[in-house]
Each structure stands twice: as structure tokens, then as C-alpha cells.
Design a protein around this motif. Structure first.
Motif, mmCIF file in Angstrom:
data_model
loop_
_atom_site.group_PDB
_atom_site.id
_atom_site.type_symbol
_atom_site.label_atom_id
_atom_site.label_comp_id
_atom_site.label_asym_id
_atom_site.label_seq_id
_atom_site.Cartn_x
_atom_site.Cartn_y
_atom_site.Cartn_z
ATOM 1 N N ASN A 42 -92.784 59.539 36.677
ATOM 2 C CA ASN A 42 -93.056 58.455 37.510
ATOM 3 C C ASN A 42 -94.568 57.598 37.258
ATOM 4 O O ASN A 42 -95.205 58.266 36.682
ATOM 5 C CB ASN A 42 -93.192 59.113 39.127
ATOM 6 C CG ASN A 42 -91.965 59.411 39.755
ATOM 7 O OD1 ASN A 42 -91.897 60.614 40.396
ATOM 8 N ND2 ASN A 42 -90.799 58.701 39.584
ATOM 9 N N PRO A 43 -94.365 56.311 37.352
ATOM 10 C CA PRO A 43 -95.718 55.505 37.380
ATOM 11 C C PRO A 43 -96.955 55.970 38.132
ATOM 12 O O PRO A 43 -96.807 56.419 39.231
ATOM 13 C CB PRO A 43 -95.136 54.295 37.443
ATOM 14 C CG PRO A 43 -93.945 54.266 38.305
ATOM 15 C CD PRO A 43 -93.436 55.523 38.301
ATOM 16 N N ILE A 45 -100.002 54.113 39.525
ATOM 17 C CA ILE A 45 -100.276 52.621 39.640
ATOM 18 C C ILE A 45 -101.451 52.471 40.457
ATOM 19 O O ILE A 45 -102.151 53.299 41.261
ATOM 20 C CB ILE A 45 -99.236 52.009 40.548
ATOM 21 C CG1 ILE A 45 -97.951 52.212 39.839
ATOM 22 C CG2 ILE A 45 -99.673 50.512 40.978
ATOM 23 C CD1 ILE A 45 -96.843 51.696 40.624
ATOM 24 N N ASN A 47 -103.950 49.663 42.198
ATOM 25 C CA ASN A 47 -103.816 48.090 42.745
ATOM 26 C C ASN A 47 -102.602 47.429 42.153
ATOM 27 O O ASN A 47 -102.829 46.170 41.749
ATOM 28 C CB ASN A 47 -105.019 47.395 42.550
ATOM 29 C CG ASN A 47 -106.264 48.029 43.053
ATOM 30 O OD1 ASN A 47 -106.091 48.628 44.167
ATOM 31 N ND2 ASN A 47 -107.391 47.844 42.587
ATOM 32 N N GLY A 48 -101.397 47.837 42.221
ATOM 33 C CA GLY A 48 -100.312 47.352 41.676
ATOM 34 C C GLY A 48 -100.060 47.443 40.008
ATOM 35 O O GLY A 48 -98.942 46.907 39.526
ATOM 36 N N LEU A 49 -100.796 47.667 39.410
ATOM 37 C CA LEU A 49 -100.685 47.805 37.843
ATOM 38 C C LEU A 49 -100.579 49.209 37.233
ATOM 39 O O LEU A 49 -101.286 50.068 37.814
ATOM 40 C CB LEU A 49 -102.105 47.310 37.431
ATOM 41 C CG LEU A 49 -102.211 47.409 35.734
ATOM 42 C CD1 LEU A 49 -101.326 46.244 35.244
ATOM 43 C CD2 LEU A 49 -103.707 46.825 35.264
ATOM 44 N N GLN A 50 -99.612 49.392 36.665
ATOM 45 C CA GLN A 50 -99.098 50.793 36.186
ATOM 46 C C GLN A 50 -100.297 51.040 35.070
ATOM 47 O O GLN A 50 -100.502 50.348 33.891
ATOM 48 C CB GLN A 50 -98.056 50.570 35.573
ATOM 49 C CG GLN A 50 -97.594 52.068 35.021
ATOM 50 C CD GLN A 50 -96.156 52.167 34.527
ATOM 51 O OE1 GLN A 50 -95.159 51.344 34.901
ATOM 52 N NE2 GLN A 50 -95.839 53.407 34.070
ATOM 53 N N VAL A 51 -100.853 52.222 34.970
ATOM 54 C CA VAL A 51 -102.125 52.724 34.350
ATOM 55 C C VAL A 51 -101.652 54.051 33.761
ATOM 56 O O VAL A 51 -102.499 54.433 32.856
ATOM 57 C CB VAL A 51 -103.444 52.573 35.069
ATOM 58 C CG1 VAL A 51 -103.637 51.400 35.208
ATOM 59 C CG2 VAL A 51 -103.397 53.540 36.249
ATOM 60 N N LYS A 53 -98.815 57.543 33.907
ATOM 61 C CA LYS A 53 -97.375 58.114 33.987
ATOM 62 C C LYS A 53 -97.571 59.852 34.608
ATOM 63 O O LYS A 53 -98.832 60.537 34.067
ATOM 64 C CB LYS A 53 -96.344 58.403 32.873
ATOM 65 C CG LYS A 53 -95.841 57.174 32.600
ATOM 66 C CD LYS A 53 -94.888 57.384 31.432
ATOM 67 C CE LYS A 53 -94.318 55.950 30.943
ATOM 68 N NZ LYS A 53 -93.065 56.076 29.919
ATOM 69 N N ASP A 90 -92.435 54.579 48.263
ATOM 70 C CA ASP A 90 -92.003 53.196 48.243
ATOM 71 C C ASP A 90 -90.534 53.067 48.215
ATOM 72 O O ASP A 90 -90.035 53.903 47.819
ATOM 73 C CB ASP A 90 -92.714 52.437 46.760
ATOM 74 C CG ASP A 90 -93.811 51.432 47.115
ATOM 75 O OD1 ASP A 90 -94.020 51.070 48.102
ATOM 76 O OD2 ASP A 90 -94.481 51.192 46.113
#
Length: 92
Positions: A42-43, A45, A47-51, A53, A90
Motif C-alpha cells: 500500500n502507498p 502518502i 499531503n497527497g504525494l506518494q513517498v 510503500k 479512502d
């Protein structure tokens, strides 16, 4: 030829598992009481940016059945002592 086929198989298998063999990342460990559907790959994240896993989930029976989650985060992301991790539910 066999060596090249073996290396390709190894890299392809790890890619399908969600493991990046050539990544530059730091591993962090977080303890949760419930993970509610969190799974490896799973990612992660910010602030909406994938950084990163989710790397693995382990059941810690010695600590009241808590879940130990290990995550890989890119090396260029600075994580301080006051940082906290939150599991988001989500639709996506």
C-alpha cells in the motif's frame, strides 16, 4: 543465458511483489492496535504525494496483539521525532 534469465526472473518477481530492488529508502516501524485493511505494498502518502510503500505487517503477540508495520520512505524525505503516522480509509 541462464544467469540473465535468473536475474530477470528475480527482479520481475520482486517487482510484482511491490519491492523495488534498486530503491534508496529508509525503513520505519510503527505500532498500531488495528490496521483496518492495510496491506503490504500500500502507498505511504504525505499531503497527497506518494513517498513510499508499506513493506510488511507483523503480529506482536507479546504486546497485546499489536500490529508492527514497517514502511519504506524515500531517503530525501525528512522524518522528525514528532512525526506521527495515520491510517486513512479512502475509497480509492
Amino acid at each position: 543465458m541462464t544467469l540473465i534469465a535468473g536475474a530477470t526472473l528475480y527482479l520481475g518477481f520482486n517487482f510484482l511483489k511491490g519491492t523495488d530492488v534498486f530503491s534508496n529508502s529508509n525503513t520505519y516501524y510503527i505500532k498500531y492496535a488495528k490496521v483496518d485493511g492495510l496491506a503490504p505494498s500500500n502507498p505511504v502518502i504525505i499531503n497527497g504525494l506518494q513517498v513510499g510503500k508499506v513493506k510488511a505487517l507483523l503480529l506482536n503477540q507479546e504486546d497485546n496483539n499489536s500490529i508492527l508495520v514497517s514502511i519504506d520512505v524515500r531517503k530525501d524525505i525528512l522524518v522528525g521525532d514528532a512525526t506521527y503516522a495515520e491510517i486513512s480509509k479512502d475509497l480509492l
